[in-house]
Design an enzyme around this catalytic site. Structure first.
Site, PDB file in Angstrom:
ATOM      1  N   ARG A  16       0.853  -1.060   0.025  1.00 15.22           N
ATOM      2  CA  ARG A  16       0.014  -0.064   0.016  1.00 15.22           C
ATOM      3  C   ARG A  16       0.759   1.219   0.062  1.00 15.22           C
ATOM      4  NH1 ARG A  16      -3.466   2.221   4.629  1.00 15.22           N
ATOM      5  NH2 ARG A  16      -5.387   3.047   3.810  1.00 15.22           N
ATOM      6  N   ILE A  41      -7.461   7.197   0.596  1.00 13.38           N
ATOM      7  CA  ILE A  41      -7.174   6.137   0.019  1.00 13.38           C
ATOM      8  C   ILE A  41      -8.093   5.205   1.125  1.00 13.38           C
ATOM      9  CG2 ILE A  41      -5.060   5.757   1.549  1.00 13.38           C
ATOM     10  CD1 ILE A  41      -4.225   3.880  -0.864  1.00 13.38           C
ATOM     11  N   SER A  42      -8.979   4.254   0.774  1.00 13.03           N
ATOM     12  CA  SER A  42      -9.573   3.519   1.659  1.00 13.03           C
ATOM     13  C   SER A  42      -8.722   2.618   2.631  1.00 13.03           C
ATOM     14  CB  SER A  42     -10.776   2.502   1.149  1.00 13.03           C
ATOM     15  OG  SER A  42     -11.486   3.409   0.490  1.00 13.03           O
ATOM     16  N   GLN A  43      -9.401   2.058   3.646  1.00 11.57           N
ATOM     17  CA  GLN A  43      -8.418   1.052   4.477  1.00 11.57           C
ATOM     18  C   GLN A  43      -8.453  -0.328   3.787  1.00 11.57           C
ATOM     19  OE1 GLN A  43     -11.332   2.529   5.056  1.00 11.57           O
ATOM     20  NE2 GLN A  43     -12.579   1.583   6.861  1.00 11.57           N
TER      21      GLN A  43
END
Ligand code: SAH
Length: 194
Positions: A16, A41-43
Site C-alpha cells: 500500500r 485511500i480506503s482502509q
C-alpha cells in the site's frame, strides 16, 4: 481457489505504501488516509471486503469510478481480464497511470473525466466498483451493467452511507443488498451527496 483466498493473495502481493505519495508512514494502518486533493485511500480491510463482494471472475470486464491512487484498481486488475478506470482529477489520473505501469499492469485503461454518466464506449460491464459515495445509484450504470452483473456503490449522505451490492438479473430487474455502513469521499457531479 475461493474468491476470498484469491483476494487475500492479491492483498499480500500489493504494498500500500507504494500507492501513497504523502503520509507513507501511515500506509500500514487499517484506516482511510488523505492522499491530497481532498481525497482519501480506503482502509485495506474495506478494499479487501469490497473486492470480495464484487466476486470477480478472470474473464470479467470491470469498470471503476474513482481511480484515486490506484490501490483498489490494482486489486481489480489482478483478478479481472480488463479494467476501465475513471478519475476526474488530472494529477491523480496521471500519477496513478505511471505507478500502475511501473507495476507491469497492461490490462488497465485510464480515463480522465466526470464519471457520473458511466463509460458508454465499452459497455456492458460484468462488474462495476464505485470508490466515491453517491446520493443514489446512477441510472446510467444500471444500463451499462451486464446481465448477471454486480455493482458495488456507497450511497447516502455526508454523515451516513450504506455500501450497496446491486445485481442485475437476466430479466433486467435489479436486486439490492445493503452490506454495511461506510464513509467515502463524495462522487462529484450529478449524484453528489449532500
Ligand atoms: N479507490 C481509490 C480511492 C479513491 S477516493 C484508492 O484506492 O486510492 C475517490 C476518488 O473518486 C477520488 O480520486 C475522486 O477524485 C474520484 N471522483 C469523485 N467524483 C468523481 C467523478 N464524478 N468522476 C470520476 N472520479 C471521481
Amino acid at each position: 481457489m475461493s474468491n476470498k483466498k484469491l483476494v487475500q493473495q492479491v492483498y499480500e502481493s500489493i504494498d500500500r505504501s507504494f500507492f501513497m505519495d504523502i503520509n507513507k508512514d501511515l500506509a500500514y494502518l487499517d484506516s482511510a488516509i488523505p492522499i491530497g486533493y481532498g481525497q482519501t485511500i480506503s482502509q485495506p480491510s474495506l478494499v479487501l471486503y469490497m473486492t470480495e463482494q464484487l466476486d470477480i471472475h478472470a474473464h470479467n470486464k470491470v469498470l471503476e469510478i474513482g481511480t484515486g491512487t490506484g490501490y483498489q484498481t490494482a486489486f481489480l486488475a489482478s483478478l479481472a481480464k480488463e479494467v476501465y478506470t475513471v478519475e476526474r482529477i488530472e494529477a491523480l489520473h496521471l500519477s496513478t497511470k505511471e505507478r500502475l505501469n511501473l507495476l507491469g499492469f497492461t490490462n488497465i485503461h485510464y480515463y480522465l473525466f466526470d464519471g457520473s454518466y458511466g463509460l458508454e464506449e465499452h459497455q456492458p460491464y460484468d462488474r462495476i466498483m464505485f470508490t466515491a459515495a453517491a446520493s443514489s445509484i446512477p441510472d446510467y450504470y444500471i444500463d451499462q451493467l451486464a446481465e448477471n452483473g454486480v455493482l458495488i456503490i456507497p450511497v447516502g449522505n455526508a454523515s451516513h452511507q450504506d455500501l450497496l451490492r446491486v445485481t442485475k438479473l437476466s430479466d433486467g430487474s435489479i436486486n439490492e443488498t445493503s452490506l454495511e455502513a461506510v464513509r467515502f469521499v463524495p462522487l462529484v457531479g450529478e449524484y453528489e451527496i449532500t
